[in-house]
Design an enzyme around this catalytic site. Structure first.
Site, PDB file in Angstrom:
ATOM      1  N   GLY A 247      51.294 -21.968  22.322  1.00  0.00           N
ATOM      2  CA  GLY A 247      52.539 -22.277  21.622  1.00  0.00           C
ATOM      3  C   GLY A 247      52.461 -23.716  21.153  1.00  0.00           C
ATOM      4  O   GLY A 247      52.641 -24.641  21.932  1.00  0.00           O
ATOM      5  N   HIS A 248      52.114 -23.905  19.875  1.00  0.00           N
ATOM      6  CA  HIS A 248      51.941 -25.264  19.350  1.00  0.00           C
ATOM      7  C   HIS A 248      53.185 -25.663  18.549  1.00  0.00           C
ATOM      8  O   HIS A 248      53.425 -25.136  17.456  1.00  0.00           O
ATOM      9  CB  HIS A 248      50.675 -25.344  18.492  1.00  0.00           C
ATOM     10  CG  HIS A 248      49.423 -25.111  19.292  1.00  0.00           C
ATOM     11  ND1 HIS A 248      48.214 -24.815  18.738  1.00  0.00           N
ATOM     12  CD2 HIS A 248      49.210 -25.148  20.629  1.00  0.00           C
ATOM     13  CE1 HIS A 248      47.310 -24.680  19.699  1.00  0.00           C
ATOM     14  NE2 HIS A 248      47.896 -24.870  20.850  1.00  0.00           N
TER      15      HIS A 248
ATOM     16  N   GLN B 143      45.420 -24.083  24.726  1.00  0.00           N
ATOM     17  CA  GLN B 143      45.434 -24.306  26.184  1.00  0.00           C
ATOM     18  C   GLN B 143      44.814 -25.673  26.515  1.00  0.00           C
ATOM     19  O   GLN B 143      44.892 -26.566  25.688  1.00  0.00           O
ATOM     20  CB  GLN B 143      44.703 -23.175  26.926  1.00  0.00           C
ATOM     21  CG  GLN B 143      45.435 -21.841  26.915  1.00  0.00           C
ATOM     22  CD  GLN B 143      45.214 -21.048  25.650  1.00  0.00           C
ATOM     23  OE1 GLN B 143      44.098 -20.885  25.224  1.00  0.00           O
ATOM     24  NE2 GLN B 143      46.275 -20.569  25.051  1.00  0.00           N
TER      25      GLN B 143
ATOM     26  N   GLY C  65      57.390 -39.460  20.489  1.00  0.00           N
ATOM     27  CA  GLY C  65      58.459 -38.514  20.154  1.00  0.00           C
ATOM     28  C   GLY C  65      57.842 -37.313  19.473  1.00  0.00           C
ATOM     29  O   GLY C  65      56.676 -37.348  19.084  1.00  0.00           O
TER      30      GLY C  65
ATOM     31  N   LYS D  65      49.059 -30.888  21.462  1.00  0.00           N
ATOM     32  CA  LYS D  65      47.954 -30.809  20.492  1.00  0.00           C
ATOM     33  C   LYS D  65      48.464 -30.463  19.095  1.00  0.00           C
ATOM     34  O   LYS D  65      47.949 -30.947  18.103  1.00  0.00           O
ATOM     35  CB  LYS D  65      46.950 -29.725  20.916  1.00  0.00           C
ATOM     36  CG  LYS D  65      46.292 -30.006  22.240  1.00  0.00           C
ATOM     37  CD  LYS D  65      45.375 -28.869  22.655  1.00  0.00           C
ATOM     38  CE  LYS D  65      46.091 -27.591  23.036  1.00  0.00           C
ATOM     39  NZ  LYS D  65      46.912 -27.657  24.233  1.00  0.00           N
TER      40      LYS D  65
ATOM     41  N   ASP E 230      49.622 -27.622  26.843  1.00  0.00           N
ATOM     42  CA  ASP E 230      50.937 -28.192  26.529  1.00  0.00           C
ATOM     43  C   ASP E 230      50.914 -29.716  26.471  1.00  0.00           C
ATOM     44  O   ASP E 230      51.901 -30.377  26.792  1.00  0.00           O
ATOM     45  CB  ASP E 230      51.996 -27.714  27.539  1.00  0.00           C
ATOM     46  CG  ASP E 230      52.011 -26.210  27.661  1.00  0.00           C
ATOM     47  OD1 ASP E 230      51.962 -25.553  26.611  1.00  0.00           O
ATOM     48  OD2 ASP E 230      52.046 -25.695  28.790  1.00  0.00           O
TER      49      ASP E 230
HETATM   50  P1  IMP Z   1      46.686 -16.212  29.904  1.00  0.00           P
HETATM   51  O1  IMP Z   1      46.004 -17.171  28.989  1.00  0.00           O
HETATM   52  O2  IMP Z   1      47.930 -15.606  29.313  1.00  0.00           O
HETATM   53  O3  IMP Z   1      45.738 -15.201  30.457  1.00  0.00           O
HETATM   54  O4  IMP Z   1      47.228 -17.029  31.201  1.00  0.00           O
HETATM   55  C1  IMP Z   1      46.320 -17.641  32.111  1.00  0.00           C
HETATM   56  C2  IMP Z   1      46.864 -18.994  32.562  1.00  0.00           C
HETATM   57  O5  IMP Z   1      46.839 -19.900  31.478  1.00  0.00           O
HETATM   58  C3  IMP Z   1      48.320 -18.959  33.042  1.00  0.00           C
HETATM   59  O6  IMP Z   1      48.483 -19.911  34.062  1.00  0.00           O
HETATM   60  C4  IMP Z   1      49.095 -19.384  31.815  1.00  0.00           C
HETATM   61  O7  IMP Z   1      50.345 -19.946  32.139  1.00  0.00           O
HETATM   62  C5  IMP Z   1      48.146 -20.424  31.247  1.00  0.00           C
HETATM   63  N1  IMP Z   1      48.295 -20.606  29.801  1.00  0.00           N
HETATM   64  C6  IMP Z   1      47.907 -19.774  28.822  1.00  0.00           C
HETATM   65  N2  IMP Z   1      48.190 -20.283  27.615  1.00  0.00           N
HETATM   66  C7  IMP Z   1      48.774 -21.465  27.836  1.00  0.00           C
HETATM   67  C8  IMP Z   1      49.260 -22.486  26.966  1.00  0.00           C
HETATM   68  O8  IMP Z   1      49.210 -22.407  25.737  1.00  0.00           O
HETATM   69  N3  IMP Z   1      49.766 -23.580  27.582  1.00  0.00           N
HETATM   70  C9  IMP Z   1      49.778 -23.724  28.930  1.00  0.00           C
HETATM   71  N4  IMP Z   1      49.334 -22.810  29.771  1.00  0.00           N
HETATM   72  C10 IMP Z   1      48.823 -21.681  29.227  1.00  0.00           C
END
Ligand code: IMP
Length: 451
Positions: free
Chosen positions: A63-64, A247, A438, A39, A36
């Site tokens: 979620g981009h 991620q 922004g 990117k 988050d």
């Molecule tokens: P998973 O990827 O759904 O297995 O989640 C594993 C960990 O990664 C959890 O703490 C999620 O909140 C975190 N996580 C997974 N995808 C994202 C992302 O796109 N942004 C931030 N945290 C993420």
């Protein structure tokens, strides 16, 4: 070491992008924290200057968020170059694909007036998320109770488990109904036993799943190809590729805050294995750094703020998960962690995001050391217990009252903001090439601030 908070910024060059991505090679964009970092905006911005954007790991857990003009869209699986007509978008072999999420995204992007024909490529080696992956994840997280990881619930972990257990279903398996049936029958028998006997959860119907996935094949068939072959040929022809990580580095399954991590490799090496490109093709590695830290899900977070300041960062920065809507935990920027992820990834450039969110926060604190057991150092601990126990040691800097949202010129940033950026560059020893002020494409300072 860093030059100190008061040192004046050194601006060594200013080009339209302050970074040359036209290198006839690969530029990798990586989250340097827990995801988050923004990117999506950076990839969208840089893809105005690039031929191909390729996603290399993760799945619909990402979620981009992209904003341009009065439009906004949150991408989960499609690469963030999809809103740049003419840019080829590749979903690499390292991604785990949820067919429902992918089809939904393709449909919506088309409805928005963006054509994906001839410019979306999906790896035939990518693994598929099956309904049982989500069911098992749900059951497992529920059973873990207080020790839950806090996943996004998209079935990511169980899908990668099957990949490495060599029982996964790949996109290429959809081509042959008999192979698909054989694989799914064996897999679902095993998964049903786990769901029923271990977790006391509902079992799944093989035939229904086969029908659903055969239908999916009909739609994605035109996009499926050998993407590794395509990318390597494109690189030989002098094309520029942007490899997009999802991620963040601290969620990497090897180098992150294990076990509170995702199940893939967001770090630089993941770009090679997730796209089938050689390490020698990578010219730049851009680390995306939010001006403060956030984390969703569970796990240690040394600089977390549970006070008003954290609440303010969440509110002003709209820190709610783009995929799950969960409130993100917020805290001060952690340079111990950033130096660590810079080392693992070999960042050649840093892009600072959400600087505008810090406007009005005074003073600003930045973690430059950890204290543990009476000692201070800059080591990022491996053990969860130690990381949860460290006390951050902060460098305190004056904040700035001015609203810097939308600022595009480095000279228009207050001294205090520039000093903060300089501290980051100097401490990590990597130039800052971009500052985001922004969410919109235009709300960006393109300047190079030397380490
Ligand atoms: P998973 O990827 O759904 O297995 O989640 C594993 C960990 O990664 C959890 O703490 C999620 O909140 C975190 N996580 C997974 N995808 C994202 C992302 O796109 N942004 C931030 N945290 C993420």
């Amino acid at each position: 070491m860093f030059a100190g908070a008061a040192a004046p910024p050194r601006f060594v060059e200013r080009t339209p992008l302050a970074i040359d991505v036209r290198t006839m090679s690969v530029t990798v964009v990586i989250g340097s924290q827990w995801g988050d970092e923004g990117k999506g905006k950076l990839v969208d911005l840089l893809s105005g200057d690039i031929d191909i954007v390729a996603r290399y790991q993760g799945g619909a857990n990402a979620g981009h968020t992209i904003r341009w003009g009065d439009k906004e869209f949150v991408l989960h699986l499609l690469p963030s170059g999809i809103f740049r007509p003419g840019v080829v978008c590749v979903v690499g072999n390292g991604v785990v694909i949820d067919p429902v999420a992918l089809l939904d995204e393709i449909r919506t992007v088309r409805e928005m007036g963006y054509d994906v024909e001839g410019r979306l490529m999906i790896s035939h080696k990518a693994h598929l998320i099956m309904p049982y992956h989500k069911a098992i994840e749900r059951a497992r997280e529920h059973a873990r109770d207080a020790g839950a990881i806090g996943t996004t619930g998209r079935g990511i972990g169980p899908a990668y488990v099957d990949k490495f257990a060599r029982t996964g279903v790949r996109v290429v398996d959809l081509l042959d109904r008999d192979v698909l049936r054989k694989k799914l029958t064996a897999s679902i028998a095993e998964k049903n036993a786990i769901l029923g006997r271990v977790y006391d959860a509902d079992e799944l119907n093989v035939e229904r799943i086969i029908e659903e996935y055969v239908e999916f094949d009909k739609v994605i068939d035109p996009y499926v190809t050998d993407t590794s072959n395509y990318l390597n040929r494109a690189l030989k022809m002098g094309r520029d590729v942007l490899a997009e990580g999802a991620q963040g580095s601290l969620l990497d399954v090897d180098f992150g805050t294990y076990p509170f991590v995702t199940s893939s490799h967001p770090t630089a090496g993941g770009a090679c294995t997730g796209l089938g490109i050689p390490p020698t093709s990578i010219r730049r590695v851009i680390g995306v750094v939010k001006a403060y830290c956030t984390r969703v899900g569970n796990g240690p977070f040394p600089t977390e703020l549970t006070c008003d300041v954290g609440e303010r960062l969440r509110r002003v920065g709209a820190e709610f998960g783009a995929t799950t809507g969960r409130p993100r935990r917020c805290g001060w920027l952690d340079l111990v962690a950033l130096r660590y992820t810079s080392m693992i990834n070999g960042f050649t450039d840093l892009a600072i995001t959400k600087l505008d969110v810090l406007s009005g926060v005074d003073p600003i604190r930045i973690c430059t050391q950890y204290s543990h057991g009476g000692k201070t150092n800059m080591r990022f601990p491996t053990e969860t217990k130690t990381l949860a126990a460290v006390e951050p040691v902060y460098t305190t800097m004056p904040g700035w009252p001015e609203d810097v949202c939308g600022v595009r010129e480095i000279d228009m940033l207050p001294d205090a903001a520039r000093n903060m950026v300089q501290l980051v560059a100097s401490f990590v020893g990597v130039d800052v090439c971009m500052i985001s002020t922004g969410p919109r494409r235009s709300e960006t300072v393109m300047a190079r601030i030397a380490a």
